[in-house]
Scaffold this motif. Structure first.
Motif, PDB file in Angstrom:
ATOM      1  N   ARG A  62      46.116  72.881   6.319  1.00 34.96           N
ATOM      2  CA  ARG A  62      45.427  73.805   7.226  1.00 34.96           C
ATOM      3  C   ARG A  62      44.998  75.068   6.480  1.00 34.96           C
ATOM      4  O   ARG A  62      43.937  75.638   6.767  1.00 34.96           O
ATOM      5  N   PHE A  63      45.806  75.487   5.513  1.00 31.87           N
ATOM      6  CA  PHE A  63      45.438  76.638   4.695  1.00 31.87           C
ATOM      7  C   PHE A  63      44.117  76.378   3.970  1.00 31.87           C
ATOM      8  O   PHE A  63      43.255  77.256   3.912  1.00 31.87           O
ATOM      9  N   CYS A  64      43.950  75.181   3.427  1.00 34.39           N
ATOM     10  CA  CYS A  64      42.678  74.843   2.785  1.00 34.39           C
ATOM     11  C   CYS A  64      41.527  75.028   3.760  1.00 34.39           C
ATOM     12  O   CYS A  64      40.523  75.683   3.454  1.00 34.39           O
ATOM     13  N   LEU A  65      41.658  74.465   4.945  1.00 30.78           N
ATOM     14  CA  LEU A  65      40.588  74.562   5.934  1.00 30.78           C
ATOM     15  C   LEU A  65      40.339  76.012   6.343  1.00 30.78           C
ATOM     16  O   LEU A  65      39.187  76.437   6.478  1.00 30.78           O
ATOM     17  N   GLU A  66      41.413  76.776   6.544  1.00 30.22           N
ATOM     18  CA  GLU A  66      41.267  78.173   6.954  1.00 30.22           C
ATOM     19  C   GLU A  66      40.573  79.008   5.878  1.00 30.22           C
ATOM     20  O   GLU A  66      39.942  80.016   6.185  1.00 30.22           O
ATOM     21  N   THR A  67      40.701  78.595   4.631  1.00 32.05           N
ATOM     22  CA  THR A  67      40.064  79.347   3.540  1.00 32.05           C
ATOM     23  C   THR A  67      38.756  78.707   3.092  1.00 32.05           C
ATOM     24  O   THR A  67      38.226  79.031   2.036  1.00 32.05           O
ATOM     25  N   GLY A  68      38.231  77.788   3.917  1.00 34.62           N
ATOM     26  CA  GLY A  68      36.908  77.223   3.663  1.00 34.62           C
ATOM     27  C   GLY A  68      36.837  76.224   2.543  1.00 34.62           C
ATOM     28  O   GLY A  68      35.781  76.018   1.948  1.00 34.62           O
ATOM     29  N   THR A  69      37.966  75.564   2.267  1.00 38.53           N
ATOM     30  CA  THR A  69      38.033  74.579   1.190  1.00 38.53           C
ATOM     31  C   THR A  69      38.384  73.216   1.773  1.00 38.53           C
ATOM     32  O   THR A  69      39.253  73.107   2.637  1.00 38.53           O
ATOM     33  N   LEU A  70      37.708  72.178   1.310  1.00 32.16           N
ATOM     34  CA  LEU A  70      37.848  70.839   1.882  1.00 32.16           C
ATOM     35  C   LEU A  70      38.980  70.078   1.203  1.00 32.16           C
ATOM     36  O   LEU A  70      38.869  69.731   0.024  1.00 32.16           O
ATOM     37  N   PRO A  71      40.089  69.802   1.921  1.00 33.15           N
ATOM     38  CA  PRO A  71      41.232  69.154   1.280  1.00 33.15           C
ATOM     39  C   PRO A  71      41.086  67.639   1.206  1.00 33.15           C
ATOM     40  O   PRO A  71      40.505  67.002   2.099  1.00 33.15           O
ATOM     41  N   LEU A  72      41.675  67.059   0.156  1.00 40.15           N
ATOM     42  CA  LEU A  72      41.632  65.615  -0.070  1.00 40.15           C
ATOM     43  C   LEU A  72      43.056  65.088  -0.268  1.00 40.15           C
ATOM     44  O   LEU A  72      43.440  64.678  -1.365  1.00 40.15           O
ATOM     45  N   PRO A  73      43.877  65.089   0.785  1.00 36.57           N
ATOM     46  CA  PRO A  73      45.256  64.615   0.635  1.00 36.57           C
ATOM     47  C   PRO A  73      45.306  63.122   0.368  1.00 36.57           C
ATOM     48  O   PRO A  73      44.481  62.357   0.872  1.00 36.57           O
ATOM     49  N   LYS A  74      46.316  62.740  -0.403  1.00 36.97           N
ATOM     50  CA  LYS A  74      46.513  61.315  -0.716  1.00 36.97           C
ATOM     51  C   LYS A  74      47.901  60.892  -0.260  1.00 36.97           C
ATOM     52  O   LYS A  74      48.875  61.642  -0.385  1.00 36.97           O
ATOM     53  N   SER A  75      48.005  59.698   0.274  1.00 37.58           N
ATOM     54  CA  SER A  75      49.296  59.094   0.572  1.00 37.58           C
ATOM     55  C   SER A  75      49.100  57.597   0.706  1.00 37.58           C
ATOM     56  O   SER A  75      47.997  57.130   0.995  1.00 37.58           O
ATOM     57  N   VAL A  76      50.159  56.844   0.503  1.00 36.09           N
ATOM     58  CA  VAL A  76      50.123  55.404   0.768  1.00 36.09           C
ATOM     59  C   VAL A  76      51.072  55.053   1.913  1.00 36.09           C
ATOM     60  O   VAL A  76      51.245  53.886   2.245  1.00 36.09           O
ATOM     61  N   SER A  77      51.667  56.072   2.515  1.00 37.69           N
ATOM     62  CA  SER A  77      52.566  55.882   3.656  1.00 37.69           C
ATOM     63  C   SER A  77      51.779  56.075   4.941  1.00 37.69           C
ATOM     64  O   SER A  77      51.141  57.111   5.141  1.00 37.69           O
ATOM     65  N   ALA A  78      51.813  55.085   5.830  1.00 35.65           N
ATOM     66  CA  ALA A  78      51.069  55.173   7.086  1.00 35.65           C
ATOM     67  C   ALA A  78      51.473  56.406   7.880  1.00 35.65           C
ATOM     68  O   ALA A  78      50.625  57.087   8.478  1.00 35.65           O
ATOM     69  N   GLN A  79      52.767  56.715   7.895  1.00 32.98           N
ATOM     70  CA  GLN A  79      53.243  57.876   8.650  1.00 32.98           C
ATOM     71  C   GLN A  79      52.673  59.170   8.091  1.00 32.98           C
ATOM     72  O   GLN A  79      52.188  60.032   8.840  1.00 32.98           O
ATOM     73  N   ARG A  80      52.697  59.321   6.766  1.00 29.15           N
ATOM     74  CA  ARG A  80      52.187  60.560   6.166  1.00 29.15           C
ATOM     75  C   ARG A  80      50.659  60.620   6.224  1.00 29.15           C
ATOM     76  O   ARG A  80      50.083  61.704   6.333  1.00 29.15           O
ATOM     77  N   ILE A  81      50.002  59.465   6.123  1.00 31.03           N
ATOM     78  CA  ILE A  81      48.537  59.441   6.265  1.00 31.03           C
ATOM     79  C   ILE A  81      48.148  60.067   7.598  1.00 31.03           C
ATOM     80  O   ILE A  81      47.234  60.898   7.675  1.00 31.03           O
ATOM     81  N   ARG A  82      48.854  59.678   8.661  1.00 28.64           N
ATOM     82  CA  ARG A  82      48.548  60.220   9.986  1.00 28.64           C
ATOM     83  C   ARG A  82      48.976  61.677  10.112  1.00 28.64           C
ATOM     84  O   ARG A  82      48.255  62.507  10.700  1.00 28.64           O
TER      85      ARG A  82
END
Length: 283
Positions: free
Chosen positions: A227-247
């Motif tokens: 959310r900090f990325c979004l609030e500062t106008g930066t587009l985040p690209l998180p990575k995960s292979v866990s379905a729970q963390r993806i969501r």
């Protein structure tokens, strides 16, 4: 910035919209990337980020097809790797990427790392030759937008005089490593800044200062960082292979970040840096 869902967009200089959060696939092994991409799209991601050097483009492509979502509803990014720098080799690398992804076009194609003065006496010419190839592909309609990754101001400057200027700069950006000079320079020249490793590859998630702020807002430290990325106008690209963390990583639109929390994160001393300095990397 008032992003309220995953399909809200950043607008590029050419009018193309990029969904405001993307699903990263760096370090996703080929044998799990297909499932992870499919689960990410099912969860609501519409922006997928990959690269030739990740060696998982075939699996990413299979995940896209398995999702059943129309191609036109997805935004797909890839990148030309360092060994393919140059005009003709970049064109060849692009064709290989499309073949591996089994796509007819890309939404965004990036130069993955700049040729830097520390390693290339002719670094400007190398980057400009690579950029010429991207420009031709863009003008031919095979890429909807073009940009760079890991470019600092000195690397960007020669490209800003080109016929088509870069539209995106994807850099390492997360609490503890903001590269504000790169962000400011990029934005001043009309580039959207994307954040790779917005969670610091997990290095920042157990920081007690971030944990305290996250508890105050009733969110996880990962959600706080994204959310900090979004609030500062930066587009985040998180990575995960866990379905729970993806969501969970996509669940960042149901809370607001007060100004003092943003300021507290901005004020953190440097930590969590990957060590991958564009002027010093040897790859």
């Amino acid at each position: 910035m008032a992003f309220k869902c995953a399909t809200d967009v950043f607008k590029l200089e050419n009018g193309v919209g990029i969904p405001c959060i993307g699903f990263g696939t760096w370090q996703s092994p080929d044998d799990v990337a297909e499932r992870a991409v499919c689960e990410a799209i099912e969860a609501g991601y519409r922006h997928i980020d990959t690269a030739a050097i990740y060696r998982n483009e075939k699996s990413v492509g299979r995940g896209i097809r398995a999702s059943g979502v129309k191609r036109g509803d997805l935004f797909v990014t890839s990148k030309v790797w360092n060994s393919a720098r140059g005009y003709r080799t970049t064109l060849e690398a692009f064709e290989k990427t499309l073949e591996d992804l089994q796509l007819d076009y890309l939404d965004l194609y990036l130069i993955h790392w700049p040729a830097s003065p520390s390693r290339f006496p002719d670094w400007r010419e190398v980057n400009l030759a690579t950029w010429q190839a991207l420009t031709e592909l863009y003008k031919a309609g095979r890429i909807r937008a073009i940009g760079v990754s890991n470019f600092r101001p000195q690397h960007l400057e020669p490209l800003l005089a080109a016929e088509v200027k870069p539209m995106v700069n994807q850099i390492e950006y997360h609490p503890g490593y903001l590269q504000q000079d790169v962000v400011d320079y990029s934005r001043a020249h009309g580039l959207v800044v994307e954040a790779w490793s917005p969670l610091g590859c997990g290095r920042v998630l157990n920081d007690p200062r971030l944990e305290t702020l996250a508890r105050r807002l009733g969110v996880t430290t990962a959600q706080l960082a994204l959310r900090f990325c979004l609030e500062t106008g930066t587009l985040p690209l998180p990575k995960s292979v866990s379905a729970q963390r993806i969501r969970a990583n996509l669940d960042v639109f149901g809370f607001e970040m007060p100004g003092d929390v943003v300021a507290a994160i901005r004020a953190l001393p440097e930590f969590g840096f990957s060590g991958q300095d564009p002027d010093k990397v040897t790859f």
